[in-house]
Motif scaffolding. Structure first.
Motif, mmCIF file in Angstrom:
data_model
loop_
_atom_site.group_PDB
_atom_site.id
_atom_site.type_symbol
_atom_site.label_atom_id
_atom_site.label_comp_id
_atom_site.label_asym_id
_atom_site.label_seq_id
_atom_site.Cartn_x
_atom_site.Cartn_y
_atom_site.Cartn_z
ATOM 1 N N VAL A 129 -3.701 -2.853 3.279
ATOM 2 C CA VAL A 129 -3.251 -2.027 2.159
ATOM 3 C C VAL A 129 -3.558 -0.556 2.424
ATOM 4 O O VAL A 129 -2.704 0.318 2.220
ATOM 5 C CB VAL A 129 -3.910 -2.490 0.842
ATOM 6 C CG1 VAL A 129 -3.614 -1.509 -0.289
ATOM 7 C CG2 VAL A 129 -3.428 -3.881 0.473
ATOM 8 N N ILE A 130 -4.764 -0.280 2.893
ATOM 9 C CA ILE A 130 -5.149 1.106 3.163
ATOM 10 C C ILE A 130 -4.303 1.697 4.283
ATOM 11 O O ILE A 130 -3.909 2.869 4.234
ATOM 12 C CB ILE A 130 -6.647 1.183 3.500
ATOM 13 C CG1 ILE A 130 -7.479 0.819 2.266
ATOM 14 C CG2 ILE A 130 -7.020 2.573 3.997
ATOM 15 C CD1 ILE A 130 -8.957 0.727 2.531
ATOM 16 N N ILE A 164 2.374 1.793 -3.455
ATOM 17 C CA ILE A 164 1.372 2.287 -4.400
ATOM 18 C C ILE A 164 1.102 3.768 -4.161
ATOM 19 O O ILE A 164 0.964 4.550 -5.113
ATOM 20 C CB ILE A 164 0.079 1.467 -4.277
ATOM 21 C CG1 ILE A 164 0.343 0.003 -4.624
ATOM 22 C CG2 ILE A 164 -1.001 2.027 -5.195
ATOM 23 C CD1 ILE A 164 -0.780 -0.922 -4.216
ATOM 24 N N ARG A 165 1.051 4.175 -2.909
ATOM 25 C CA ARG A 165 0.837 5.595 -2.612
ATOM 26 C C ARG A 165 1.989 6.427 -3.178
ATOM 27 O O ARG A 165 1.780 7.521 -3.726
ATOM 28 C CB ARG A 165 0.729 5.797 -1.098
ATOM 29 C CG ARG A 165 0.550 7.255 -0.666
ATOM 30 C CD ARG A 165 -0.747 7.848 -1.222
ATOM 31 N NE ARG A 165 -0.874 9.254 -0.901
ATOM 32 C CZ ARG A 165 -1.407 9.706 0.234
ATOM 33 N NH1 ARG A 165 -1.864 8.853 1.148
ATOM 34 N NH2 ARG A 165 -1.513 10.995 0.455
ATOM 35 N N TYR A 191 -1.220 2.636 2.675
ATOM 36 C CA TYR A 191 -1.479 3.703 1.709
ATOM 37 C C TYR A 191 -1.530 5.063 2.404
ATOM 38 O O TYR A 191 -1.119 6.072 1.845
ATOM 39 C CB TYR A 191 -2.774 3.409 0.970
ATOM 40 C CG TYR A 191 -3.006 4.203 -0.281
ATOM 41 C CD1 TYR A 191 -2.241 3.985 -1.422
ATOM 42 C CD2 TYR A 191 -4.010 5.168 -0.338
ATOM 43 C CE1 TYR A 191 -2.452 4.708 -2.587
ATOM 44 C CE2 TYR A 191 -4.236 5.895 -1.499
ATOM 45 C CZ TYR A 191 -3.459 5.665 -2.628
ATOM 46 O OH TYR A 191 -3.683 6.389 -3.776
ATOM 47 N N LEU A 205 -5.824 0.092 -6.383
ATOM 48 C CA LEU A 205 -6.045 -0.534 -5.077
ATOM 49 C C LEU A 205 -7.046 -1.682 -5.188
ATOM 50 O O LEU A 205 -6.882 -2.727 -4.543
ATOM 51 C CB LEU A 205 -6.542 0.501 -4.068
ATOM 52 C CG LEU A 205 -5.563 1.631 -3.722
ATOM 53 C CD1 LEU A 205 -6.224 2.620 -2.761
ATOM 54 C CD2 LEU A 205 -4.280 1.073 -3.106
ATOM 55 N N HIS A 228 1.346 6.785 -6.832
ATOM 56 C CA HIS A 228 0.229 7.678 -7.113
ATOM 57 C C HIS A 228 0.567 9.144 -6.834
ATOM 58 O O HIS A 228 -0.048 10.049 -7.422
ATOM 59 C CB HIS A 228 -0.991 7.259 -6.285
ATOM 60 C CG HIS A 228 -1.579 5.957 -6.725
ATOM 61 N ND1 HIS A 228 -2.527 5.277 -5.988
ATOM 62 C CD2 HIS A 228 -1.357 5.204 -7.836
ATOM 63 C CE1 HIS A 228 -2.849 4.165 -6.616
ATOM 64 N NE2 HIS A 228 -2.162 4.092 -7.742
ATOM 65 N N GLY A 283 0.818 -1.212 0.000
ATOM 66 C CA GLY A 283 0.000 0.000 0.000
ATOM 67 C C GLY A 283 0.848 1.257 0.000
ATOM 68 O O GLY A 283 0.557 2.225 -0.713
#
Length: 248
Positions: A199-200, A88-89, A203, A185, A92, A85
């Motif tokens: 994951v969150i 990925i953040r 994130y 996600l 992004h 997560g």
């Protein structure tokens, strides 16, 4: 000589593994262009490009093991999911790539595609009408405007590699571009809803859970027929059809 292993093969592309080298053969040269450029720009671990001779791209294997597989329980730790997560953040939050991306961008376009696919799924007897109708209702939440982010575009669970609790590589960037962050996600956690909280947490920001669920339904509805036609089993336990059933 190392054994040649077919990783995936269908009418659009094929990936072979020879020792620690992956050979990707793609009839669409633009997809390879995107993959090479995205890996160069992404601020996360990516495979090393060894050489390129169209239509073949050679990349080195990344260390570690995949975060999991669709249809199988993940053996990765909650910390590993959280690390995914966080990675990925970071992606992004990176500057947008100069290309738009191959994924659908317009809500009306996506709605029309969903409606057409849902009709085919029912008419051709692939899925029962009530299952399709319910998931089309759930998918509606994804049909909204969103702020573009640098997205992977096909962030399946087996495209993220970890070693312990550390992300060691993210592979298969041919769908990368400006996209909906929540689509990434949702793709990562498809079939692994129990890992979404981890994951969150990694994130590091609140997300719209109804949109995540909407992308689960949308991706599955749009994928089932293609998977069946290309020799994949969308009906296997824990895979796309089970994802659709979980929304009933």
């Amino acid at each position: 000589m190392d054994e040649v292993k077919v990783v995936v093969a269908h009418s659009e592309r094929a990936t072979l593994r020879v020792g620690d080298v992956f050979l990707k053969v793609d009839a669409d040269e633009a997809r390879i262009d995107v993959e090479v450029e995205a890996m160069a720009l992404a601020p996360v671990p990516t495979p090393e490009v060894l050489w390129r001779r169209p239509p073949v791209l050679a990349i080195a294997a990344v260390p570690g093991t995949a975060l999991g597989r669709l249809g199988e329980p993940s053996t990765a730790s909650p910390a590993a999911w959280a690390a995914a997560g966080a990675a990925i953040r970071k992606l992004h939050d990176a500057p947008l790539p100069p290309w738009t991306g191959r994924r659908r961008r317009d809500p009306d376009e996506l709605a029309a595609e969903l409606d057409g696919e849902c009709e085919l799924l029912v008419t051709n007897g692939v899925l029962p009408a009530d299952l399709v109708t319910r998931n089309r209702q759930v998918a509606e939440a994804a049909l909204r405007s969103w702020t573009p982010a640098f997205t992977h575009g096909d962030l399946q669970i087996d495209h993220v590699f970890v070693d312990g609790d550390e992300v060691t590589g993210i592979i298969d960037w041919s769908e990368a571009g400006r996209g909906d962050a929540l689509f990434d996600l949702a793709t990562l956690t498809l079939g692994h809803e129990e890992c979404l909280g981890d994951v969150i947490a990694g994130y590091g920001t609140d997300v719209e859970l109804d949109v995540i669920r909407a992308w689960w339904s949308s991706r599955s509805l749009l994928g089932v027929r293609w998977l069946v036609e290309h020799g994949f089993d969308a009906f296997a336990p824990g895979c796309e059809v089970d994802v659709l059933r979980s929304r009933m």
